[in-house]
Write an enzyme that holds these catalytic residues in place. Structure first.
Site, PDB file in Angstrom:
ATOM      1  N   HIS A 170       8.227   0.148  -2.057  1.00 42.43           N
ATOM      2  CA  HIS A 170       6.827   0.319  -2.447  1.00 42.43           C
ATOM      3  C   HIS A 170       6.401   1.738  -2.087  1.00 42.43           C
ATOM      4  O   HIS A 170       6.523   2.153  -0.924  1.00 42.43           O
ATOM      5  CB  HIS A 170       5.953  -0.692  -1.702  1.00 42.43           C
ATOM      6  N   SER A 172       3.193   4.438  -1.959  1.00 45.39           N
ATOM      7  CA  SER A 172       1.735   4.428  -1.903  1.00 45.39           C
ATOM      8  C   SER A 172       1.275   5.589  -1.040  1.00 45.39           C
ATOM      9  O   SER A 172       2.007   6.054  -0.166  1.00 45.39           O
ATOM     10  CB  SER A 172       1.277   3.097  -1.281  1.00 45.39           C
ATOM     11  N   ASP A 184       5.954  -0.298  -7.260  1.00 43.38           N
ATOM     12  CA  ASP A 184       6.898  -1.250  -6.679  1.00 43.38           C
ATOM     13  C   ASP A 184       8.163  -1.294  -7.521  1.00 43.38           C
ATOM     14  O   ASP A 184       8.080  -1.422  -8.746  1.00 43.38           O
ATOM     15  CB  ASP A 184       6.294  -2.657  -6.618  1.00 43.38           C
TER      16      ASP A 184
END
Length: 195
Positions: A170, A172, A184
């Site tokens: 993931h 971010s 993802d």
């Protein structure tokens, strides 16, 4: 006369070619690459791996990574823990949006691994990544700097230099700037050990 010179001066400044947006991301990418190289120089690189995988909405991620030998190891009763460093370079691609169809990323991630069987481990890592832009397809990721959280499983084949694994990653920016849609990916990992 003074007014005309001022207007000509402002027009000349406006006519100067502006640096491409991608060049302003070059410095952070180079900084992460230098940091990764320095870290790998401290610990011997022992494994080369390739990862391929998909994300939601047709996005995909292809990555080439180098892992070090363990920089820390701790034996448990029937298993062991260790920590390795991984330097990576890859490309994420969107299914549409030709102007921003793909981005390059470089990263450095420490991975903790729990060897619950002699040849099989669970791995978990949180690292720093720099992307070559802030738009991917129709998605705005806001910052070139992205955290990368990964969890996976790997198996080394006894008597062979090959490792096979699967990893969920993931990306971010931890809401440093919005929007922060995240990315993802589920990836298959194939690795070759030089030891």
């Amino acid at each position: 006369m003074h007014c005309n010179c001022f207007i000509k001066s402002r027009t000349a400044q406006a006519a100067k070619p502006q640096p491409k947006q991608s060049t302003r991301f070059l410095r952070p990418v180079l900084a992460v690459a230098v940091l990764a190289a320095a870290s790998l120089a401290q610990a011997q690189a022992t494994e080369l791996s390739a990862l391929w995988g998909d994300g939601r909405g047709g996005y995909n991620n292809t990555t080439l990574a180098v892992q070090t030998s363990p920089v820390w190891t701790h034996a448990l009763a029937h298993s062991k823990l260790d920590v390795v460093l991984e330097a990576s370079v890859g490309q994420v691609a969107a299914p549409s949006g030709s102007a921003h169809r793909s981005l390059t990323h470089v990263g450095l991630t420490p991975f903790a691994r729990w060897w619950f069987a002699p040849q099989t481990a669970l791995e978990f890592g949180i690292g720093a990544n720099v992307f070559s832009g802030t738009y991917l397809g129709g998605k705005q990721i806001s910052t070139a700097y992205q955290f990368g959280d990964s969890i996976g499983v790997l198996h080394r084949f006894a008597g062979s230099p090959w490792t096979l694994g699967a990893r969920f990653t993931h990306y971010s920016n931890a809401d440093i700037k919005r929007p922060n849609p995240g990315q993802d990916y589920v990836q298959v990992r194939v690795a070759y050990s030089f030891q």
